[in-house]
Design a protein around this motif. Structure first.
Motif, mmCIF file in Angstrom:
data_model
loop_
_atom_site.group_PDB
_atom_site.id
_atom_site.type_symbol
_atom_site.label_atom_id
_atom_site.label_comp_id
_atom_site.label_asym_id
_atom_site.label_seq_id
_atom_site.Cartn_x
_atom_site.Cartn_y
_atom_site.Cartn_z
ATOM 1 N N ARG A 1 0.837 -1.211 0.000
ATOM 2 C CA ARG A 1 0.000 0.000 0.000
ATOM 3 C C ARG A 1 0.866 1.254 0.000
ATOM 4 N NH1 ARG A 1 -3.236 -0.768 4.562
ATOM 5 N NH2 ARG A 1 -4.665 -1.999 3.284
ATOM 6 N N ASN B 1 0.913 4.253 -3.019
ATOM 7 C CA ASN B 1 0.621 5.655 -2.720
ATOM 8 C C ASN B 1 1.780 6.573 -3.089
ATOM 9 O OD1 ASN B 1 -2.086 6.268 -1.229
ATOM 10 N ND2 ASN B 1 -1.427 4.276 -0.459
ATOM 11 N N ARG C 1 -7.824 7.468 0.677
ATOM 12 C CA ARG C 1 -6.517 6.851 0.437
ATOM 13 C C ARG C 1 -5.493 7.322 1.466
ATOM 14 N NH1 ARG C 1 -3.981 4.331 -3.602
ATOM 15 N NH2 ARG C 1 -5.822 4.405 -4.948
#
Length: 516
Positions: A224, A228, A249
């Motif tokens: 993750r 990002n 997010r």
């Protein structure tokens, strides 16, 4: 009646005067902005002049070609590759008001990569995760840290890690047995747990037992974090913290960062405490055999001798090695399994070599690794088609003359590694999987910059040998036990997305069968 008319005239006159003042203010503001904008354009005339000499996607005022970088990680990376296919060699891209040059010709790599060592400011979006570790460090800090860290990757130290590589690979075998004969699954999850266990034990001296634990938070959060970082770099409105922090997010990203930093911080504190306690007791903290000294131990010892690493700097380097040492290796291993599944005849050649060199059951030893020559070529061919990073970016601080083009200082260069690796000019039948491309006599025929899975020049990957040794040990251990298949029909069926590390959009789909 006359008084009413006079009052009306006075009001109209007053209103007219107020409106004229607003108009003057607007005109003044417009003139000021126009003057500033013209000065801005004039100060950048050299950039515009250089830009006009090269092809590239259409650029709108203010946003440039940023609209090409909208959508999912798959959409963004797909558009990047389309540009490289449309404009071979070198082209320009305006990203907002900033000028980027995109190159894929090895002759440009050879000039630029050894000398342009400053990371592009896009990498600042990785700082929340890894601070100023080696991956994203400013040039002055990178030079100092790399010089200190380099000795931890000596061959003597790496040889001492093979036993750990082998032990963790045996644990992976037991985890894979659960999937044998059970149909297709995404192998990346169990692979990333194994490589995380390996990097934590070898680089930090800590056993985290991720493979046998039900807790998947650390391995999940790394993926993750990488996604990002990639999106913040390429989606222009995510450049602004105020906007990104409003998104869902952002919340998930911050939770992932906390998981990573809580872990790395506890490891650093634990190892420093052990070191301090040993010194107070006048005992040796490290065994005399320096091969037992981990990466983190080395940095702690160096710090104690006055070459100061702050606790934050230690944590930054630990974070960097957790991400770079586990995720990238897990990704490449997973692609190797896809290629084994796609090419059953070559899988048998890898298997036969393993049996010949290592045998059917004994643990892999360091002397075996250099003898696994076909496996070595198989891994390298996998990295050609699926390099860890499809593109890398460097800042250009001073003008660079490429011979046929001048790249002005203050711009940046995007290196299209995947495009170079799949260019038929350098690789005939580029999507044919052929490990023999890496026979010594074939390698000698090619420009060295046609193959850059670990970058090139002084700022290349420090852990090349470590990664290859770990991967070969793991594959030699696992492939003695299992046959591998995949439902992918061809290499072109594997659609790619980017989250700093290239990923297949549909996952690393394989099925396993126990060998008899």
């Amino acid at each position: 009646m006359g008084e009413i008319f006079s009052t009306f005239i006075r009001r109209e006159s007053s209103f007219s005067h107020t409106w004229t003042a607003l108009e003057l203010l607007l005109v003044a503001l417009t003139c000021t902005l126009l003057t500033w904008y013209l000065q801005f354009l004039w100060s950048r005339r050299k950039l515009y002049e250089c830009s006009r000499k090269l092809p590239g996607p259409f650029a709108f005022p203010l946003v440039g070609s940023a609209l090409h970088f909208i959508g999912s990680p798959y959409d963004i990376f797909s558009n990047i590759m389309k540009m490289y296919n449309q404009y071979p060699g070198i082209f320009r891209v305006w990203f907002g008001p900033r000028l980027f040059y995109a190159v894929s010709d090895p002759k440009y790599y050879e000039i630029l990569l050894p000398h342009c060592l400053a990371k592009e400011r896009w990498y600042k979006y990785s700082e929340a995760a890894i601070g100023h570790g080696l991956f994203a460090a400013p040039l002055d800090k990178w030079k100092r840290h790399r010089k200190i860290i380099m000795p931890t990757f000596s061959q003597k130290i790496l040889d001492g890690f093979v036993e750990i590589f082998s032990e963790q690979s045996e644990i992976l075998v037991e985890q894979m047995r659960k999937f044998a004969g059970e149909g297709e699954f995404d192998i990346f999850d169990i692979m990333s747990k194994c490589t995380l266990d390996i990097i934590c034990e070898t680089a930090m001296g800590v056993k985290v037992n991720t493979q046998t634990s039900a807790d998947t938070s650390l391995s999940t959060c790394i993926d993750r974090i990488l996604e990002n970082i990639f999106l913040r770099a390429f989606v222009i409105w995510y450049h602004y913290d105020a906007i990104f922090n409003l998104t869902a997010r952002s919340k998930a990203y911050k939770a992932s960062l906390k998981t990573l930093h809580d872990f790395s911080g506890s490891v650093v504190r634990q190892r420093k405490r052990l070191f301090d306690e040993s010194r107070k007791a006048n005992k040796l903290y490290f065994e005399e055999d320096s091969r037992k000294k981990t990466f983190l131990d080395h940095l702690i010892e160096i710090t104690s001798q006055g070459n100061q690493f702050t606790e934050r700097e230690l944590r930054d380097e630990v974070d960097t090695f957790i991400i770079a040492g586990s995720d990238t290796t897990a990704s490449t291993n997973s692609y190797v399994f896809l290629m084994l599944g796609l090419h059953k005849d070559l899988q048998e050649k890898v298997y036969e070599e393993i049996i010949e060199v290592v045998g059917p059951s004994r643990p892999v030893e360091r002397e075996d690794l250099v003898k696994l020559k076909y496996m070595d070529r198989f891994i390298k061919e996998t990295l050609r088609l699926f390099p860890v990073a499809g593109v890398i970016v460097r800042a250009i601080e001073e003008d660079v003359d490429l011979g046929d083009h001048l790249i002005p200082g203050g711009t940046s260069v995007i290196f299209g590694i995947l495009r170079t690796h799949t260019n038929e000019k350098y690789w005939p039948e580029p999507f044919k999987f052929d490990p023999d491309r890496f026979l010594p006599e074939e390698v000698a025929k090619r420009h060295p910059c046609t193959y850059l899975p670990f970058s090139y020049g002084p700022r290349n990957c420090l852990g090349i040998k470590y990664a290859m040794m770990a991967m070969k040990t793991l594959l030699a251990t696992v492939l003695r036990k299992f046959k591998v298949s995949t439902s992918y029909g061809s290499i072109q069926d594997i659609k790619l997305k980017a989250n700093l590390v290239l990923r297949p959009t549909d996952g690393y789909k394989v099925s396993l069968e126990l060998r008899q």
